[in-house]
Design a protein around this motif. Structure first.
Motif, PDB file in Angstrom:
ATOM      1  N   SER A  41       0.838  -1.197   0.000  1.00  0.00           N
ATOM      2  CA  SER A  41       0.000   0.000   0.000  1.00  0.00           C
ATOM      3  C   SER A  41       0.870   1.243   0.000  1.00  0.00           C
ATOM      4  O   SER A  41       1.752   1.406   0.851  1.00  0.00           O
ATOM      5  CB  SER A  41      -0.920   0.015   1.229  1.00  0.00           C
ATOM      6  OG  SER A  41      -1.605   1.247   1.322  1.00  0.00           O
ATOM      7  N   ALA A  42       0.616   2.120  -0.955  1.00  0.00           N
ATOM      8  CA  ALA A  42       1.406   3.343  -1.073  1.00  0.00           C
ATOM      9  C   ALA A  42       0.869   4.469  -0.198  1.00  0.00           C
ATOM     10  O   ALA A  42       1.520   5.512  -0.077  1.00  0.00           O
ATOM     11  CB  ALA A  42       1.439   3.803  -2.537  1.00  0.00           C
ATOM     12  N   ASP A 100     -11.110  -2.839  -7.217  1.00  0.00           N
ATOM     13  CA  ASP A 100     -11.350  -1.398  -7.298  1.00  0.00           C
ATOM     14  C   ASP A 100     -10.960  -0.707  -5.993  1.00  0.00           C
ATOM     15  O   ASP A 100     -10.347   0.374  -6.003  1.00  0.00           O
ATOM     16  CB  ASP A 100     -12.821  -1.112  -7.607  1.00  0.00           C
ATOM     17  CG  ASP A 100     -13.188  -1.426  -9.045  1.00  0.00           C
ATOM     18  OD1 ASP A 100     -12.269  -1.607  -9.869  1.00  0.00           O
ATOM     19  OD2 ASP A 100     -14.395  -1.490  -9.347  1.00  0.00           O
ATOM     20  N   SER A 101     -11.311  -1.302  -4.867  1.00  0.00           N
ATOM     21  CA  SER A 101     -11.001  -0.701  -3.564  1.00  0.00           C
ATOM     22  C   SER A 101      -9.499  -0.666  -3.326  1.00  0.00           C
ATOM     23  O   SER A 101      -8.962   0.333  -2.825  1.00  0.00           O
ATOM     24  CB  SER A 101     -11.690  -1.482  -2.441  1.00  0.00           C
ATOM     25  OG  SER A 101     -13.093  -1.425  -2.582  1.00  0.00           O
ATOM     26  N   SER A 109      -1.022  -0.995  -6.089  1.00  0.00           N
ATOM     27  CA  SER A 109      -0.848  -1.172  -7.532  1.00  0.00           C
ATOM     28  C   SER A 109      -1.250  -2.587  -7.892  1.00  0.00           C
ATOM     29  O   SER A 109      -0.568  -3.554  -7.520  1.00  0.00           O
ATOM     30  CB  SER A 109       0.603  -0.900  -7.928  1.00  0.00           C
ATOM     31  OG  SER A 109       0.796  -1.108  -9.317  1.00  0.00           O
ATOM     32  N   VAL A 110      -2.342  -2.723  -8.611  1.00  0.00           N
ATOM     33  CA  VAL A 110      -2.906  -4.046  -8.894  1.00  0.00           C
ATOM     34  C   VAL A 110      -2.098  -4.834  -9.929  1.00  0.00           C
ATOM     35  O   VAL A 110      -1.938  -6.056  -9.775  1.00  0.00           O
ATOM     36  CB  VAL A 110      -4.378  -3.915  -9.327  1.00  0.00           C
ATOM     37  CG1 VAL A 110      -4.955  -5.271  -9.731  1.00  0.00           C
ATOM     38  CG2 VAL A 110      -5.213  -3.309  -8.189  1.00  0.00           C
ATOM     39  N   PRO A 111      -1.593  -4.218 -11.010  1.00  0.00           N
ATOM     40  CA  PRO A 111      -0.902  -5.016 -12.040  1.00  0.00           C
ATOM     41  C   PRO A 111       0.186  -5.950 -11.519  1.00  0.00           C
ATOM     42  O   PRO A 111       0.233  -7.118 -11.958  1.00  0.00           O
ATOM     43  CB  PRO A 111      -0.337  -3.946 -12.983  1.00  0.00           C
ATOM     44  CG  PRO A 111      -1.330  -2.826 -12.884  1.00  0.00           C
ATOM     45  CD  PRO A 111      -1.735  -2.796 -11.439  1.00  0.00           C
ATOM     46  N   HIS A 141      -9.675  -2.304 -17.544  1.00  0.00           N
ATOM     47  CA  HIS A 141      -9.808  -1.119 -16.692  1.00  0.00           C
ATOM     48  C   HIS A 141      -8.589  -0.931 -15.796  1.00  0.00           C
ATOM     49  O   HIS A 141      -8.155   0.201 -15.555  1.00  0.00           O
ATOM     50  CB  HIS A 141     -11.074  -1.246 -15.844  1.00  0.00           C
ATOM     51  CG  HIS A 141     -11.344  -0.068 -14.966  1.00  0.00           C
ATOM     52  ND1 HIS A 141     -11.750   1.153 -15.458  1.00  0.00           N
ATOM     53  CD2 HIS A 141     -11.244   0.086 -13.606  1.00  0.00           C
ATOM     54  CE1 HIS A 141     -11.902   2.007 -14.451  1.00  0.00           C
ATOM     55  NE2 HIS A 141     -11.588   1.382 -13.327  1.00  0.00           N
ATOM     56  N   HIS A 142      -8.030  -2.033 -15.327  1.00  0.00           N
ATOM     57  CA  HIS A 142      -6.863  -1.952 -14.426  1.00  0.00           C
ATOM     58  C   HIS A 142      -5.556  -2.203 -15.167  1.00  0.00           C
ATOM     59  O   HIS A 142      -4.511  -2.382 -14.527  1.00  0.00           O
ATOM     60  CB  HIS A 142      -7.035  -2.951 -13.285  1.00  0.00           C
ATOM     61  CG  HIS A 142      -8.127  -2.582 -12.328  1.00  0.00           C
ATOM     62  ND1 HIS A 142      -7.960  -1.642 -11.332  1.00  0.00           N
ATOM     63  CD2 HIS A 142      -9.410  -3.003 -12.227  1.00  0.00           C
ATOM     64  CE1 HIS A 142      -9.090  -1.511 -10.648  1.00  0.00           C
ATOM     65  NE2 HIS A 142      -9.980  -2.319 -11.177  1.00  0.00           N
TER      66      HIS A 142
END
Length: 288
Positions: A41-42, A100-101, A109-111, A141-142
């Motif tokens: 988490s950033a 999304d959350s 960062s999801v990727p 979308h992501h």
């Protein structure tokens, strides 16, 4: 008090016991590790977690209240820990809400968490066979490119003229265009393959050039009917079933052999046409 079976008080990660408890909106307690959450988490989980320098000011077990259902929190934490939650059978809506959350609220960062081989990649891809459009839209979308590439092959039979506006907006112009290009390029490739007729042979007794034109005309007629309504998802077996009957009325064995060779070539060439969007990403040019 309801406690998660996966994230329980005795869960040991990296030799540490949980020092954070995430309480879902429906009252389920998830015991987690601050160093694991901060690692991905950033923004300190939406500024809910104190920074590492504030060690002396936080209680031994910090409580965070998340505005999400337990199902969503479960997917979020499994994703952040790089663990599979497929055995919980979350819905695609739950997975989307979690992703999304993570991206919008918790600075994740999801990727990097959804590359091939990662549990999130496999989880979203598991919906491709029966909900390909929704799964593709989430991946697009992501910007989960490798995932979008694999899912796109499940959309070959989808009628893009019926694409809902919401899905188009979610996937964005880049991935929407690439899906259209995939469909158009496959149709164009098949037409190019089919327009080549079977080769003629040297005139022989009982089959001169005029007789051989019967095969050429029969091929042209069959192809004209086929390419008019051709779908990018047409299979090689379907093509074979449509093309082989052309020789039903042909009596010359040389013409029949030529037709069989051409059908074999068509099937081979069609099987070589790509079935997914391009595996490379076109980056926008930067201006100096």
């Amino acid at each position: 008090m309801s406690i998660s079976t996966a994230f329980h008080p005795s869960l040991s990660i990296d030799g540490a016991i949980p020092d954070v408890v995430v309480v879902s909106a429906d009252g389920v307690h998830f015991y987690a590790h601050r160093h694991r959450l901060l690692a991905v988490s950033a923004n300190g989980m939406g500024n809910l977690l104190p920074p590492p320098g504030a060690v002396n000011t936080i209680p031994p077990l910090l409580t965070l209240h998340a505005p999400h259902s337990a199902d969503v929190v479960n997917v979020m934490l499994h994703t952040m820990y790089g663990l599979s939650c497929a055995h919980y059978l979350p819905t695609l809506e739950t997975v989307e809400a979690a992703v999304d959350s993570l991206s919008l609220l918790y600075g994740v960062s999801v990727p990097p968490l959804a590359v091939p081989g990662m549990p999130l990649f496999q989880l979203i891809y598991s919906f491709a066979p029966f909900r390909p459009l929704d799964a593709y839209a989430i991946a697009a979308h992501h910007e989960l490119h490798d995932l979008a590439v694999m899912i796109s092959s499940h959309l070959l039979a989808y009628d893009l003229s019926q694409l809902p506006d919401a899905a188009a907006q979610k996937m964005g112009p880049v991935y929407l265009k690439r899906l259209f290009v995939l469909h158009q390029s496959r149709v164009a490739a098949l037409r190019g393959i089919l327009f080549k007729a079977p080769e003629t042979h040297l005139p022989v007794a009982g089959c001169d050039q005029d007789n051989q034109q019967m095969l050429v005309r029969a091929w042209a007629l069959a192809v004209a009917q086929l390419v008019w309504d051709v779908l990018p998802s047409v299979s090689t077996s379907a093509l074979k079933a449509l093309l082989e009957p052309i020789g039903a009325t042909i009596t010359c064995p040389l013409c029949v052999a030529s037709l069989q060779r051409r059908v074999t070539e068509v099937l081979y060439e069609w099987s070589a046409v790509k079935v997914s969007i391009s595996p490379t990403v076109c980056r926008p040019r930067t201006h100096r």
